[in-house]
Design a protein around this motif. Structure first.
Motif, PDB file in Angstrom:
ATOM      1  N   GLN A   1       0.846  -1.203   0.000  1.00 39.76           N
ATOM      2  CA  GLN A   1       0.000   0.000   0.000  1.00 39.76           C
ATOM      3  C   GLN A   1       0.879   1.251   0.000  1.00 39.76           C
ATOM      4  O   GLN A   1       0.531   2.260  -0.610  1.00 39.76           O
ATOM      5  CB  GLN A   1      -1.001  -0.018   1.172  1.00 39.76           C
ATOM      6  CG  GLN A   1      -0.422   0.075   2.561  1.00 39.76           C
ATOM      7  CD  GLN A   1      -0.118   1.497   3.004  1.00 39.76           C
ATOM      8  OE1 GLN A   1      -0.717   2.447   2.508  1.00 39.76           O
ATOM      9  NE2 GLN A   1       0.819   1.646   3.928  1.00 39.76           N
TER      10      GLN A   1
ATOM     11  N   SER B   1      -8.640  12.599   0.541  1.00 40.25           N
ATOM     12  CA  SER B   1      -8.305  11.461   1.402  1.00 40.25           C
ATOM     13  C   SER B   1      -8.535  11.732   2.886  1.00 40.25           C
ATOM     14  O   SER B   1      -8.670  10.788   3.676  1.00 40.25           O
ATOM     15  CB  SER B   1      -6.839  11.069   1.180  1.00 40.25           C
ATOM     16  OG  SER B   1      -5.964  12.023   1.760  1.00 40.25           O
TER      17      SER B   1
ATOM     18  N   PHE C   1     -11.468  10.091   4.960  1.00 44.53           N
ATOM     19  CA  PHE C   1     -11.363   8.631   4.987  1.00 44.53           C
ATOM     20  C   PHE C   1     -10.260   8.170   5.927  1.00 44.53           C
ATOM     21  O   PHE C   1     -10.300   7.037   6.422  1.00 44.53           O
ATOM     22  CB  PHE C   1     -11.161   8.103   3.568  1.00 44.53           C
ATOM     23  CG  PHE C   1     -12.318   8.403   2.668  1.00 44.53           C
ATOM     24  CD1 PHE C   1     -13.438   7.594   2.672  1.00 44.53           C
ATOM     25  CD2 PHE C   1     -12.327   9.540   1.872  1.00 44.53           C
ATOM     26  CE1 PHE C   1     -14.531   7.887   1.869  1.00 44.53           C
ATOM     27  CE2 PHE C   1     -13.410   9.848   1.068  1.00 44.53           C
ATOM     28  CZ  PHE C   1     -14.514   9.021   1.063  1.00 44.53           C
ATOM     29  N   SER C   2      -9.304   9.053   6.198  1.00 45.29           N
ATOM     30  CA  SER C   2      -8.288   8.741   7.199  1.00 45.29           C
ATOM     31  C   SER C   2      -8.905   8.626   8.587  1.00 45.29           C
ATOM     32  O   SER C   2      -8.422   7.879   9.437  1.00 45.29           O
ATOM     33  CB  SER C   2      -7.202   9.826   7.201  1.00 45.29           C
ATOM     34  OG  SER C   2      -6.521   9.857   5.964  1.00 45.29           O
TER      35      SER C   2
ATOM     36  N   VAL D   1     -12.072   5.213   8.162  1.00 46.44           N
ATOM     37  CA  VAL D   1     -11.681   3.806   8.014  1.00 46.44           C
ATOM     38  C   VAL D   1     -11.234   3.163   9.329  1.00 46.44           C
ATOM     39  O   VAL D   1     -11.680   2.055   9.648  1.00 46.44           O
ATOM     40  CB  VAL D   1     -10.607   3.664   6.916  1.00 46.44           C
ATOM     41  CG1 VAL D   1      -9.986   2.271   6.937  1.00 46.44           C
ATOM     42  CG2 VAL D   1     -11.231   3.931   5.549  1.00 46.44           C
TER      43      VAL D   1
ATOM     44  N   LEU E   1     -13.051  -4.284   4.136  1.00 52.19           N
ATOM     45  CA  LEU E   1     -12.545  -2.916   3.967  1.00 52.19           C
ATOM     46  C   LEU E   1     -11.382  -2.889   2.977  1.00 52.19           C
ATOM     47  O   LEU E   1     -11.266  -1.968   2.162  1.00 52.19           O
ATOM     48  CB  LEU E   1     -12.081  -2.363   5.320  1.00 52.19           C
ATOM     49  CG  LEU E   1     -13.077  -1.539   6.126  1.00 52.19           C
ATOM     50  CD1 LEU E   1     -12.478  -1.183   7.479  1.00 52.19           C
ATOM     51  CD2 LEU E   1     -13.511  -0.298   5.383  1.00 52.19           C
TER      52      LEU E   1
ATOM     53  N   LEU F   1     -11.537  -0.638  -0.441  1.00 54.80           N
ATOM     54  CA  LEU F   1     -10.539   0.399  -0.725  1.00 54.80           C
ATOM     55  C   LEU F   1      -9.722   0.049  -1.966  1.00 54.80           C
ATOM     56  O   LEU F   1      -9.412   0.923  -2.784  1.00 54.80           O
ATOM     57  CB  LEU F   1      -9.627   0.590   0.484  1.00 54.80           C
ATOM     58  CG  LEU F   1     -10.306   1.172   1.733  1.00 54.80           C
ATOM     59  CD1 LEU F   1      -9.390   1.081   2.939  1.00 54.80           C
ATOM     60  CD2 LEU F   1     -10.721   2.627   1.489  1.00 54.80           C
TER      61      LEU F   1
ATOM     62  N   ILE G   1      -9.646   8.417  -2.228  1.00 57.30           N
ATOM     63  CA  ILE G   1     -10.412   7.611  -1.267  1.00 57.30           C
ATOM     64  C   ILE G   1      -9.619   6.375  -0.858  1.00 57.30           C
ATOM     65  O   ILE G   1      -9.509   6.037   0.323  1.00 57.30           O
ATOM     66  CB  ILE G   1     -11.766   7.198  -1.877  1.00 57.30           C
ATOM     67  CG1 ILE G   1     -12.657   8.427  -2.074  1.00 57.30           C
ATOM     68  CG2 ILE G   1     -12.471   6.168  -0.992  1.00 57.30           C
ATOM     69  CD1 ILE G   1     -13.930   8.150  -2.853  1.00 57.30           C
ATOM     70  N   ALA G   2      -9.054   5.697  -1.859  1.00 60.98           N
ATOM     71  CA  ALA G   2      -8.313   4.455  -1.596  1.00 60.98           C
ATOM     72  C   ALA G   2      -7.092   4.704  -0.716  1.00 60.98           C
ATOM     73  O   ALA G   2      -6.911   4.057   0.323  1.00 60.98           O
ATOM     74  CB  ALA G   2      -7.899   3.813  -2.916  1.00 60.98           C
TER      75      ALA G   2
ATOM     76  N   GLY H   1      -7.733   5.852   2.950  1.00 58.95           N
ATOM     77  CA  GLY H   1      -8.200   4.860   3.912  1.00 58.95           C
ATOM     78  C   GLY H   1      -7.254   3.712   4.157  1.00 58.95           C
ATOM     79  O   GLY H   1      -7.198   3.147   5.254  1.00 58.95           O
ATOM     80  N   ILE H   2      -6.476   3.362   3.151  1.00 59.27           N
ATOM     81  CA  ILE H   2      -5.687   2.133   3.254  1.00 59.27           C
ATOM     82  C   ILE H   2      -4.462   2.298   4.142  1.00 59.27           C
ATOM     83  O   ILE H   2      -4.039   1.348   4.807  1.00 59.27           O
ATOM     84  CB  ILE H   2      -5.308   1.649   1.827  1.00 59.27           C
ATOM     85  CG1 ILE H   2      -5.164   0.133   1.809  1.00 59.27           C
ATOM     86  CG2 ILE H   2      -4.074   2.349   1.305  1.00 59.27           C
ATOM     87  CD1 ILE H   2      -5.211  -0.460   0.422  1.00 59.27           C
TER      88      ILE H   2
END
Length: 404
Positions: free
Chosen positions: A231, A267, A270-271, A274, A287, A291, A320-321, A324-325
């Motif tokens: 990631q 982002s 989403f931080s 998530v 999840l 993501l 978004i990805a 959150g990841i």
């Protein structure tokens, strides 16, 4: 007299806590802008110094290599000298690196970038421990505050690079050097904070190895570390090369820089969201899939889309990805551990191996572009890495512990 002394002590305590809060925020302000400010001007650096794409990718990869090798060392320095003094050392290293790399020289560019990574590694590893020690009842709130501050300043740095370098005509050197300002402010605050004696209740945060190296023999620990690494591969490749990819759409260099900033702004919520969702479910595999779907859709949109609308939607999906990841990967460090010692061991392993893997990303993607002269193969590679993230994240998201 006792009342006066008591009130004086309370005032000193309040001032200390305020300065500690300000110091934490200033450290957060220094964790990413010296990296995210590079992406928008990476083409200018390449053309000015005469580097190839793969070699200019080293500018982003060197800090990650420093993260990998310095992460296990920083807590030992904190235990030896106090976390406050170790953070001060980190900020000084960061300031030195920012100053050195702003000189037009290939050697100094690389040397300065390496020091930037070393300084950030100290701060990145020690800051959560300082928060846990100084604000034990507000860990989640303080973590959320510093995470938001870190993301906001990172997005600002990406957006301001081109206006400073081209709009004001100051060049890429000043666009990078300007981020020495928060480092100087942070140093001033932490000089004061580091004067205090080491607290008796300071947490032992040393990333010591488990007996018989058990953590290194845990399949789940390797899955968490690989999830962290891949990631991070996606994040740092995107930070480095997204502006150049967007320029292939016909966008100006300024627009490309602001799109990178826009991605990071997207982002931010989403931080927060998530980790909250992750804590409410026993398994987080769903999840990871969700993501990663946004990541695949985002990079796929850049690959197959045409026009500005497709580009903007793709950047939103990627924001978004990535938003959150990364916090999900950090959450796994605690959720897959039974106690603080295991969490420290897993964190040391995951950060060292994860950032080492991530360091390959910008160089490798730059090399693919060098040999193909278009972004098709690099984007297909990123989509492939997103599927790898799904594989390792599905295992890492299971309701298990690393040393079970």
């Amino acid at each position: 007299m006792d009342v006066v002394n008591s009130n004086t002590k309370k005032e000193i305590s309040r001032m200390y806590r305020f300065l500690m809060f300000a110091g934490i925020i200033m450290v957060a302000f220094n964790l990413r802008p010296s990296i995210t400010s590079v992406g928008p001007v990476i083409g200018m650096i390449r053309d000015d110094i005469g580097l190839s794409n793969w070699s200019v990718g080293i500018i982003t990869s060197l800090p990650l290599l420093a993260f990998a090798f310095v992460s296990p060392i920083a807590p030992k320095v904190g235990n030896r000298f106090s976390n406050e003094r170790a953070l001060l050392i980190g900020l000084i290293l960061l300031l030195f690196g920012i100053a050195v790399r702003s000189v037009t020289s290939v050697t100094l560019l690389y040397v300065g970038t390496l020091f930037v990574g070393m300084g950030i590694a100290f701060c990145n590893v020690l800051l959560p421990g300082v928060i846990k020690e100084k604000f034990p009842k507000k860990v989640e709130v303080m973590t959320g505050i510093y995470s938001t501050a870190m993301g906001a300043i990172a997005a600002t740095a990406s957006g301001l690079s081109i206006p400073i370098a081209k709009g004001l005509g100051l060049g890429w050197q000043i666009a990078l050097l300007v981020w020495a300002i928060p480092a100087v402010i942070g140093i001033v605050i932490w000089i004061y904070l580091s004067k205090g004696r080491r607290g008796k209740d300071q947490q032992d945060l040393e990333f010591v190895k488990s007996k018989n190296n058990q953590i290194w023999r845990s399949p789940l620990a390797w899955q968490v570390a690989c999830f962290m690494g891949f990631q991070s591969f996606l994040f740092y490749v995107t930070i480095s090369w997204l502006p150049e990819i967007i320029r292939d759409y016909g966008a100006s260099i300024a627009t490309a820089g602001w799109m990178l900033s826009f991605m990071q702004v997207i982002s931010l919520p989403f931080s927060f969201l998530v980790p909250v969702l992750a804590a409410r479910t026993k398994s987080q595999g769903w999840l990871v899939w969700l993501l990663a779907f946004f990541a695949i859709a985002g990079y796929g949109g850049l690959l197959f889309g045409n026009g500005y609308a497709a580009m903007i939607v793709s950047v939103i999906f990627i924001g978004i990805a990535l938003g959150g990841i990364f916090p999900l990967a950090l959450a796994f460090l605690g959720m897959r551990s039974k106690n603080a010692r295991q969490a420290a061991e897993l964190s040391g392993m995951a950060q060292s191996l994860g950032y080492l893997l991530a360091a390959i990303g910008p160089i490798f993607i730059g090399y693919l572009y060098d040999i193909t002269h278009n972004w098709t193969i690099p984007l297909i590679t990123l989509i492939g890495v997103a599927f790898v993230v799904i594989a390792f994240g599905s295992f890492a998201g299971r309701d298990k512990y690393v040393l079970d």
